[in-house]
Each structure stands twice: as C-alpha cells, then as structure tokens.
Design an enzyme around this catalytic site. Structure first.
Site, short mmCIF file in Angstrom:
data_model
loop_
_atom_site.label_atom_id
_atom_site.label_comp_id
_atom_site.label_asym_id
_atom_site.label_seq_id
_atom_site.Cartn_x
_atom_site.Cartn_y
_atom_site.Cartn_z
N ARG A 5 -13.37 -58.47 37.50
CA ARG A 5 -12.88 -57.19 37.00
C ARG A 5 -13.91 -56.65 36.01
NH1 ARG A 5 -8.55 -60.79 37.34
NH2 ARG A 5 -6.85 -60.02 38.63
N LYS A 30 -8.08 -62.24 33.25
CA LYS A 30 -6.76 -61.64 33.14
C LYS A 30 -5.70 -62.74 33.11
CE LYS A 30 -3.91 -58.02 35.19
NZ LYS A 30 -3.82 -57.04 36.27
N HIS A 94 -13.39 -50.88 40.81
CA HIS A 94 -12.30 -51.70 41.36
C HIS A 94 -12.32 -51.66 42.89
CE1 HIS A 94 -8.81 -54.15 40.59
NE2 HIS A 94 -8.20 -53.53 41.56
N TYR A 129 -4.48 -56.59 50.68
CA TYR A 129 -5.74 -56.51 51.43
C TYR A 129 -5.52 -56.63 52.93
CZ TYR A 129 -7.72 -57.02 46.85
OH TYR A 129 -8.03 -56.82 45.55
#
Length: 150
Positions: A5, A30, A94, A129
């Site tokens: 990220r 995260k 992203h 995805y």
C-alpha cells in the site's frame, strides 16, 4: 513491490529488502501486521541501480532533499509515467495493486496466497479480484463439450 500500500511503500527502508531470499518484508502494515512479498530479480536489479544513483539515507524512497517521500509526490510520479506511456485509462497507485493481484490470479496463483500477499484478513476481501479476471473464466471447459452426441 506493487502489493504494498502507498504508506507501506513510503515507510520502507533498505533493511526491509532481503536480497538473498528475494523478499520484501513489510513491517507494521495495515492492522499492525507484518507480511512478506516476493521480489523479482529485475526489481532487485532496479533497486540496486536506484541505490547507487540516489544513495538514500534512511528510507528506500526519499525526496529530493532527503527525508520520507511524500504521498502526493508519489501520485505525481505515477501520473507523469502514465502520461509518458500514453496510457488513456485512469490509473491510481491502488489500481496497480489490484492489477498485480489480478495478474497473479490469471497466472494460476492460488487465491489464498494472493490473500496472504495482500495482507487481507478475510478471503472475501481478496475475492473482489475474481470478478476482474475473465481470462481464467474463458479457460474453463464446459462439461457439455465432453458429451458425445446425445
């Protein structure tokens, strides 16, 4: 490295690069979790060239005058690269993460491994995805194709 990220990428130092094992170690990601992601030979070569050319002091990617690179500057670099490559589709940092994961999925990487690489706690998050990947769907052979004249 595209699985990182934005803030994870900006917080990287050279200690996070394990060149011998070809891994990038992402610390306190995260959810305050650590994870690893593979580094290709090409990426390692690029990182070595980058280090020789710019000699960053603390962070893997630093601003012109040292110190941590800025998130807005990173987005600006991507925007310039997209323009130079004459890419017309909208691209975000992203989006690169999504694209990489989709390519892994289309190459046959198990969804569980992709989940681990992305640092997702729940498989449902990773499953977004699957709707993007049509290449895999096109390769599925229908059982009806195996039926002889019925």
């Amino acid at each position: 490295m595209t699985l990182a990220r934005t803030l994870e990428l900006l917080n990287l130092t050279f200690e996070h690069v394990d060149a011998n094992r070809k891994l990038l170690i992402i610390k306190s990601a995260k959810g305050n979790k650590d994870r690893i992601t593979p580094l290709s030979e090409k990426m390692l070569a690029l990182l070595r060239d980058y280090y020789k050319a710019y000699k960053p002091q603390k962070y893997l990617f630093e601003g012109m005058y040292g110190g941590q690179y800025d998130e807005r500057s990173l987005a600006s670099v991507l925007k310039r690269a997209v323009t130079m490559a004459n890419i017309k589709k909208p691209v975000t940092l992203h989006w690169l993460r999504h694209s990489y994961a989709t390519h892994l999925l289309e190459a046959g990487t198990d969804l569980r491994y992709i989940q681990e690489l992305l640092g997702h706690s729940h498989s449902k998050t990773t499953e977004i995805y699957t709707h993007v990947s049509t290449k895999s769907i096109k390769n599925i052979k229908s059982p009806f194709d195996d039926l002889d004249n019925y």
